[in-house]
Design an enzyme around this catalytic site. Sequence first.
Site, mmCIF file in Angstrom:
data_model
loop_
_atom_site.group_PDB
_atom_site.id
_atom_site.type_symbol
_atom_site.label_atom_id
_atom_site.label_comp_id
_atom_site.label_asym_id
_atom_site.label_seq_id
_atom_site.Cartn_x
_atom_site.Cartn_y
_atom_site.Cartn_z
ATOM 1 N N TYR A 339 10.906 16.064 19.494
ATOM 2 C CA TYR A 339 12.298 15.803 19.851
ATOM 3 C C TYR A 339 13.136 17.065 19.663
ATOM 4 C CZ TYR A 339 16.651 13.121 20.398
ATOM 5 O OH TYR A 339 17.871 12.644 20.813
ATOM 6 N N LYS A 513 -5.413 7.407 -7.611
ATOM 7 C CA LYS A 513 -4.562 6.290 -8.010
ATOM 8 C C LYS A 513 -3.925 6.685 -9.334
ATOM 9 C CE LYS A 513 -4.185 1.536 -9.353
ATOM 10 N NZ LYS A 513 -4.817 0.433 -10.096
#
Length: 672
Positions: A339, A513
């Site tokens: 964009y 994690k």
Amino acid sequence: MTSETVIIGGGVIGLAIAIELKLRGTHVTVLCRDFQAAATHAAAGMLAPDAENIPNGAMRSLCWRSRTLYPDWTRKLEDLTGLNTGYWPCGILAPFFEEAGRQGGRGAGGAEEQRSRGESFSSSSPSSPAYWLNKEAIHQYQPGLGAEVVGGWWYPEDAQVDNKALAHVLWTAAESVGVELKDGITVEAFLQQQGQVVGVQTNAGIIRAAHYVLASGAWSNELLPLPVRPRKGQMLSVRIPEFAPELPLKRVLFGQDIYIVPRRDRLIIGATSEDVGFIPDNTPEGIQTLLQAAIRLYPQLKHYPIQEFWWGFRPATPDELPILGTSYCQNLTLATGHYRNGILLAPVTAALIADLILEQKSDPLLADFHYSRFQSKPSTSTPMLTHSANFSNGHRPAILPQQPPLPTQDSPLIIAGKTFQSRLMTGTGKYRSIEEMQQSVAASDCQIVTVAVRRVQTKAPGHEGLAEALDWTKIWMLPNTAGCQTAEEAIRVARLGREMAKLLGQEDNNFVKLEVIPDLKYLLPDPIGTLQAAEQLVKEGFAVLPYINADPMLAKRLEEVGCATVMPLASPIGSGQGLKTTANIQIIIENAGVPVVVDAGIGSPSEAAQAMELGADALLINSAIALSPNPAAMARAMNLATVAGRLAYLAGRMPIKDYASPSSPLTGTITS
């Protein structure tokens, strides 16, 4: 002809990637339909992630990273060519008018609200400061502003580059390093066989390569079903008159629906944003709109002679974020849809795409820009029950016949650019034996298994021989920092976990994690320590999956610092209490831009299905499986519940009513 890598698109993105690949030793060919038509030539060259106030956290991080690369990147290009890119760290001033209440064309409210909003933005990004200027200060700092300007923000780290000069430098640099440039080549189609691109059909014949990169901007949709559309932007320039003793404007003005970019001898004014397809040319309405807004912002330019008009086509996506990374073809990489930030994002896009192609290294940020956020696949039918688990009645369930595809569409689970079909993750702790753990992992059909790094290293009970117990060529290891009470401990253990994954053959595994749990009674995670550890681990290139309380503000903050997921607890670890934090999990899901994995506390398949029906992207379940009298059967049940809950979420439940409604219609019945 055959090339190692073919890049379709000769704008700033395609050329930047080509140069990066070539400098790393790859033979590269660039196919360009019309170099002069690239959006690069029609841009203003602003490097303005701060002035834009980009709301998406991942996009902000990507833009900041690219802006940081710009000084060294442009210096490298200038050294290669001996040409000037016009890089100018001039800063950007974002004025606004009181009645419009819009700073940089975004937001609403008066001066105080804008100041408060800007301070909030600035405090969330201490590495990218902004300074509030009241009416007196802004007019003193930049003489000549319109009388209606009542304040604004100064973004000193934003910058600009001369886009036309940069385009010329990139083309010249590509030639100088040996990139094969082919202008006037229109790619008409990809030739595909068995999930691979085997060539591109062009107006000059078929061109083949080992790898392909789609970087054709607004034209990408002509080759692949990607939601990239042209967004026309009209612009103009005015010449600095000879009577001006010096450059009257020395910084970019980013105003209400208008920007004015100073060059050494002219001012660039832009830009409209028109969803009109590929309709060319400037229009009186477009130019008039720009001039009226520019003169209101900086009145003296009404006396400057008009120099030039032009237009271009920006490649826009529905969420105005680029499409970066892997595609459905293994040897086709996507780099499109930038964009209005193509110029800004060129250096970081080049680095990320080169890492992905040459080193199979997927930066965690790429997950937020994957094409699959727009495209989805048919939901697969429930997996057949074919595992060799021992069920309590001694019999295996009947194998169900293959069902026709359901109309509900789903996409795979993508975490840090890596794709998984299963939305159930499991663990390796609390099992009575290694054999039960192996059977349960197989019965669950999971693709991600979490492993406590410390327990493996210390050979804690139940973890002896764990590294050899599972087939790590089929299962993705998720090392966890269980047992860590401080951020420092967790960071150290995460590093050990990455090395453990490498030793087991997962060289590119940067997952962790993150658990920081000082509370030994309730095992609740420390939010401050978790955030501190996450920030550091993201900087070190980890894909961080943080275990947290169901705190929507913390979840958003972790996303903003670059975590790959957030993992809110349903209830305390190992408690089996089920969903006790439903309201907060719903808020997290509604506002998350990364996958939400519900972790801890789920005790039964009905609770697993309920969590998925809320819209969770995945579940992590360990205790409920491992502590069941029949772990393998429970693992299979959790798998089915996860699939059912996801399908129910996608299908949508019926509305709840306060009254009864008959299942059979009353019309058309036979009366006696």
